[in-house]
Design an enzyme around this catalytic site. Structure first.
Site, PDB file in Angstrom:
ATOM      1  N   LYS A  11      40.551  36.343  39.426  1.00 15.61           N
ATOM      2  CA  LYS A  11      41.193  37.485  40.080  1.00 15.61           C
ATOM      3  C   LYS A  11      40.857  37.486  41.564  1.00 15.61           C
ATOM      4  CE  LYS A  11      37.496  40.242  41.025  1.00 15.61           C
ATOM      5  NZ  LYS A  11      37.000  40.442  42.366  1.00 15.61           N
ATOM      6  N   ASP A 137      33.877  44.020  35.606  1.00 17.61           N
ATOM      7  CA  ASP A 137      35.199  43.402  35.800  1.00 17.61           C
ATOM      8  C   ASP A 137      35.831  42.931  34.480  1.00 17.61           C
ATOM      9  OD1 ASP A 137      35.240  43.737  38.516  1.00 17.61           O
ATOM     10  OD2 ASP A 137      34.596  41.699  38.992  1.00 17.61           O
TER      11      ASP A 137
END
Ligand code: ATP
Length: 291
Positions: A11, A137
């Site tokens: 990401k 995350d």
């Protein structure tokens, strides 16, 4: 033996703001999370014993319970009581300790992959909810689509994905400590905050220039002060045709957005010649459900 293979995508943050500090010291964030085409590959195979065996081509990674992949299997065991053994082969491509959630995305792929392999029957929503126990995350990585991330990262709201674009991602050969970056940010009095709400609107409009205009990451204030190489990489990429460039997470990875693949490739070559970063990628946004 039954086997399943999954890609685990890295990401970047199109926006990253810190909005507060909780009594336990955790930071409240407001981030726009976006997958990119750089991925690790994980292969899950059933074993005829109860061991968790991790094999990886990346020698510096732990293969014991310190690996987030191992922690993911332990979480599944805790949730289901199923102690069936599994061998996990991890092919690593995402730069390590880079601000790209490499370990978190591997953990998310493991939750989804082993859930399917062993037919554990846990829903994606349940896995998303429970996975914050592995890391802040991980819930986003389980979700696997463009999202606004709030709280400590566990409050996720899907938002529109960006339009097609080309990216250069560069990881300089330095180590940045995430806790140190947050501590130094706390000591700063006043600073400009990125326009996260404006970014969400720009995404809805699929307006690449408006997205680029709103790129912002408060952690750059700290990391660039300590490591000017991050600013040098951004400048080189913008000087060579990028519409905009930003550090991801607490760094040190930088990504730059291009509207043209040729320009992106040429800028990447320039960066290689300047020897500012050894790990370099030309990629795209990875949209849809990825993990
Ligand atoms: P974030 O963006 O969430 O801050 P990161 O990109 O900075 O993540 P990672 O690459 O996820 O950092 O890994 C940081 C540390 O976690 C490394 O020092 C590594 O030893 C450990 N780790 C444990 N499991 C993994 C894994 N599967 N892949 C990468 N690192 C792992």
């Amino acid at each position: 033996m039954k086997t399943i293979t999954r890609n685990a995508y890295a990401k970047i943050n199109l926006g990253l703001d810190v909005t507060g500090v909780l009594p336990n010291g955790y930071h409240e964030v407001k981030m726009i999370m976006q997958n990119v085409g750089i991925c690790d590959t994980l292969t899950f195979t059933e074993r005829d014993d109860d061991r968790i065996v991790i094999e990886t081509d990346e020698g510096i990674l732990p293969t014991n319970e310190d690996n987030l992949v191992y922690k993911a299997v332990l979480l599944l065991r805790k949730l289901t009581g199923n102690e069936q053994g599994v061998t996990i082969k991890l092919t690593k491509r995402i730069p390590i300790a880079a601000g790209m959630a490499g370990g978190s995305t591997d953990a998310a792929a493991t939750l989804l992959g082993v859930n399917e392999l062993l037919e554990l029957g846990l829903s994606r929503e349940k896995l998303q909810e429970e996975s914050v126990a592995i890391g802040a995350d991980v819930p986003y990585c389980v979700l696997g689509q463009t999202a606004l991330s709030e709280g400590i990262g566990e409050k996720l709201t899907p938002v529109a994905c960006p339009p097609q674009a080309y990216l250069v991602v560069a990881k300089p050969d330095i180590y940045v400590s995430t806790p140190v970056v947050y501590k130094k940010l706390d000591a700063k009095e006043d600073y400009e905050h990125p326009d996260i709400d404006g970014m969400i609107e720009a995404l809805e409009r699929k307006d690449l220039q408006a997205i680029v205009d709103r790129l912002g990451n408060v952690l750059e204030l700290v990391t660039i002060e300590d490591y000017p190489i991050v600013a040098q990489i951004k400048k080189l990429l913008v000087d060579n045709g990028a519409l905009g460039a930003l550090m991801s997470g607490s760094g040190p990875s930088v990504f730059a957005i291009f509207d043209n693949e040729e320009t992106a490739k040429k800028a990447c070559e320039k960066l290689a010649q300047a020897d500012l970063a050894k790990q370099l990628f030309v990629t795209t946004f990875q949209n849809g459900e990825n993990v």
